[in-house]
Design a protein around this motif. Sequence first.
Motif, PDB file in Angstrom:
ATOM      1  N   VAL A  50       0.728  -1.195   0.021  1.00  0.00           N
ATOM      2  CA  VAL A  50      -0.011   0.010  -0.131  1.00  0.00           C
ATOM      3  C   VAL A  50       0.914   1.302  -0.043  1.00  0.00           C
ATOM      4  CG1 VAL A  50      -1.739   1.163   1.335  1.00  0.00           C
ATOM      5  CG2 VAL A  50      -1.884  -1.183   1.087  1.00  0.00           C
ATOM      6  N   ASP A  51       0.505   2.081  -0.951  1.00  0.00           N
ATOM      7  CA  ASP A  51       1.357   3.282  -0.940  1.00  0.00           C
ATOM      8  C   ASP A  51       0.357   4.721  -0.997  1.00  0.00           C
ATOM      9  OD1 ASP A  51       0.365   3.563  -3.549  1.00  0.00           O
ATOM     10  OD2 ASP A  51       2.566   3.635  -4.556  1.00  0.00           O
ATOM     11  N   SER A  52      -0.631   4.596  -0.674  1.00  0.00           N
ATOM     12  CA  SER A  52      -1.734   5.695  -0.856  1.00  0.00           C
ATOM     13  C   SER A  52      -2.770   4.963   0.046  1.00  0.00           C
ATOM     14  CB  SER A  52      -2.134   6.164  -2.154  1.00  0.00           C
ATOM     15  OG  SER A  52      -2.936   7.253  -1.896  1.00  0.00           O
ATOM     16  N   TYR A  53      -3.356   6.112   1.055  1.00  0.00           N
ATOM     17  CA  TYR A  53      -4.598   5.632   1.990  1.00  0.00           C
ATOM     18  C   TYR A  53      -5.714   6.770   1.402  1.00  0.00           C
ATOM     19  CZ  TYR A  53      -1.959   2.260   4.420  1.00  0.00           C
ATOM     20  OH  TYR A  53      -1.038   1.314   4.759  1.00  0.00           O
ATOM     21  N   GLY A  54      -6.946   6.573   1.951  1.00  0.00           N
ATOM     22  CA  GLY A  54      -7.918   7.468   1.509  1.00  0.00           C
ATOM     23  C   GLY A  54      -9.035   7.248   2.489  1.00  0.00           C
ATOM     24  N   ASN A  55     -10.204   7.898   2.617  1.00  0.00           N
ATOM     25  CA  ASN A  55     -11.118   7.793   3.445  1.00  0.00           C
ATOM     26  C   ASN A  55     -12.119   6.738   2.973  1.00  0.00           C
ATOM     27  OD1 ASN A  55     -14.074   8.317   4.303  1.00  0.00           O
ATOM     28  ND2 ASN A  55     -13.263  10.270   4.905  1.00  0.00           N
ATOM     29  N   ARG A  56     -12.680   5.948   3.845  1.00  0.00           N
ATOM     30  CA  ARG A  56     -13.570   4.848   3.445  1.00  0.00           C
ATOM     31  C   ARG A  56     -14.505   4.792   2.598  1.00  0.00           C
ATOM     32  NH1 ARG A  56     -16.769   2.919   8.716  1.00  0.00           N
ATOM     33  NH2 ARG A  56     -17.834   4.836   8.927  1.00  0.00           N
ATOM     34  N   ILE A  57     -15.010   6.061   2.389  1.00  0.00           N
ATOM     35  CA  ILE A  57     -16.181   6.541   1.392  1.00  0.00           C
ATOM     36  C   ILE A  57     -15.718   6.288   0.040  1.00  0.00           C
ATOM     37  CG2 ILE A  57     -15.454   9.056   1.302  1.00  0.00           C
ATOM     38  CD1 ILE A  57     -19.009   7.771   1.482  1.00  0.00           C
ATOM     39  N   GLU A  58     -14.433   6.203  -0.101  1.00  0.00           N
ATOM     40  CA  GLU A  58     -13.631   6.148  -1.382  1.00  0.00           C
ATOM     41  C   GLU A  58     -14.008   4.891  -2.146  1.00  0.00           C
ATOM     42  OE1 GLU A  58      -9.840   7.694  -2.280  1.00  0.00           O
ATOM     43  OE2 GLU A  58     -10.007   8.873  -0.732  1.00  0.00           O
ATOM     44  N   ILE A  59     -14.457   3.687  -1.187  1.00  0.00           N
ATOM     45  CA  ILE A  59     -14.992   2.424  -1.477  1.00  0.00           C
ATOM     46  C   ILE A  59     -16.015   2.570  -2.544  1.00  0.00           C
ATOM     47  CG2 ILE A  59     -15.910   0.410  -0.993  1.00  0.00           C
ATOM     48  CD1 ILE A  59     -14.716   0.505   1.854  1.00  0.00           C
ATOM     49  N   PHE A  60     -16.701   3.602  -2.447  1.00  0.00           N
ATOM     50  CA  PHE A  60     -17.866   3.760  -3.503  1.00  0.00           C
ATOM     51  C   PHE A  60     -17.180   4.145  -4.850  1.00  0.00           C
ATOM     52  CE2 PHE A  60     -20.180   3.766   0.535  1.00  0.00           C
ATOM     53  CZ  PHE A  60     -21.044   2.905   0.317  1.00  0.00           C
ATOM     54  N   ILE A  61     -16.178   4.512  -5.262  1.00  0.00           N
ATOM     55  CA  ILE A  61     -15.868   5.038  -6.324  1.00  0.00           C
ATOM     56  C   ILE A  61     -15.725   3.965  -7.482  1.00  0.00           C
ATOM     57  CG2 ILE A  61     -13.555   5.774  -7.702  1.00  0.00           C
ATOM     58  CD1 ILE A  61     -12.983   7.432  -5.209  1.00  0.00           C
ATOM     59  N   VAL A 104     -14.603  -5.660 -14.675  1.00  0.00           N
ATOM     60  CA  VAL A 104     -13.783  -6.294 -13.805  1.00  0.00           C
ATOM     61  C   VAL A 104     -12.925  -5.300 -13.397  1.00  0.00           C
ATOM     62  CG1 VAL A 104     -11.539  -7.236 -14.521  1.00  0.00           C
ATOM     63  CG2 VAL A 104     -13.587  -8.303 -15.694  1.00  0.00           C
ATOM     64  N   VAL A 105     -12.557  -4.186 -13.943  1.00  0.00           N
ATOM     65  CA  VAL A 105     -11.656  -2.959 -13.337  1.00  0.00           C
ATOM     66  C   VAL A 105     -12.258  -2.488 -12.166  1.00  0.00           C
ATOM     67  CG1 VAL A 105     -10.975  -0.631 -13.673  1.00  0.00           C
ATOM     68  CG2 VAL A 105     -10.617  -2.384 -15.413  1.00  0.00           C
ATOM     69  N   SER A 106     -13.549  -2.354 -12.096  1.00  0.00           N
ATOM     70  CA  SER A 106     -14.321  -1.725 -11.009  1.00  0.00           C
ATOM     71  C   SER A 106     -14.374  -2.944  -9.921  1.00  0.00           C
ATOM     72  CB  SER A 106     -15.590  -1.359 -11.451  1.00  0.00           C
ATOM     73  OG  SER A 106     -16.739  -2.248 -11.741  1.00  0.00           O
ATOM     74  N   GLY A 107     -14.275  -4.075 -10.018  1.00  0.00           N
ATOM     75  CA  GLY A 107     -14.243  -5.240  -8.984  1.00  0.00           C
ATOM     76  C   GLY A 107     -13.234  -5.304  -8.316  1.00  0.00           C
ATOM     77  N   ILE A 108     -11.951  -4.821  -8.996  1.00  0.00           N
ATOM     78  CA  ILE A 108     -10.446  -4.930  -8.299  1.00  0.00           C
ATOM     79  C   ILE A 108     -10.359  -4.022  -6.960  1.00  0.00           C
ATOM     80  CG2 ILE A 108      -8.212  -4.308  -8.523  1.00  0.00           C
ATOM     81  CD1 ILE A 108      -8.479  -4.954 -11.476  1.00  0.00           C
ATOM     82  N   LEU A 109     -10.950  -3.056  -6.841  1.00  0.00           N
ATOM     83  CA  LEU A 109     -10.639  -2.056  -5.749  1.00  0.00           C
ATOM     84  C   LEU A 109     -11.578  -2.714  -4.604  1.00  0.00           C
ATOM     85  CD1 LEU A 109      -9.610   0.282  -3.960  1.00  0.00           C
ATOM     86  CD2 LEU A 109     -11.706   1.624  -4.776  1.00  0.00           C
ATOM     87  N   PRO A 110     -12.514  -3.056  -4.442  1.00  0.00           N
ATOM     88  CA  PRO A 110     -13.532  -3.709  -3.347  1.00  0.00           C
ATOM     89  C   PRO A 110     -12.687  -5.208  -2.915  1.00  0.00           C
ATOM     90  CG  PRO A 110     -15.005  -2.935  -5.061  1.00  0.00           C
ATOM     91  CD  PRO A 110     -13.671  -2.942  -5.615  1.00  0.00           C
TER      92      PRO A 110
END
Length: 120
Positions: A50-61, A104-110
Motif C-alpha cells: 500500500v502506498d496511498s490511503y484514503g477515506n473509506r467513502i472512496e470504496i464507492f468510487i 472487472v476493473v471496478s471489481g478490483i478495488l473492493p
Amino acid sequence: MAKKSWVSKAYWGFYIANFIVILIYLGISWWLYQQAPDRIPVHWNTAGKVDSYGNRIEIFIACLIPLIGVILHPRLVDRKYPESSGSNIGTKAAFAVIMVVLWVVSGILPVMVYQWIGSH
C-alpha cells in the motif's frame, strides 16, 4: 422494421446486466464501508504494498466505473448505423467487451480492500 440481429439482442442483455452489476457493487461497497476503518488503502505499488490511503467513502468510487456503460446505450448505435449492418454489429460487440472490462476493473478495488481489511 429490420429484424434484430443476435448481437443486438445480446447487447441489450449486457446493457441490462450493467445495471445489475452496479447494484451488486453498491451492495458490496456498502457492506465493505461498514467493515472498513476510517482510512483504507486506495493504491498499491508494483510490489503489492500500500502506498496511498484514503477515506473509506472512496470504496464507492468503484461503483461509478460501470456507469460509463450507461452512456453506451444500444439506441445510440442504432441511430448511427442501420440495424444488422456490419458497423452496427461491430460497435455493439466492442461496447459489450468494454462493459465487461469496466466490470472487472471496478471489481478490483473492493476485492483488494476486502483482503486488506482481513489482514489487519
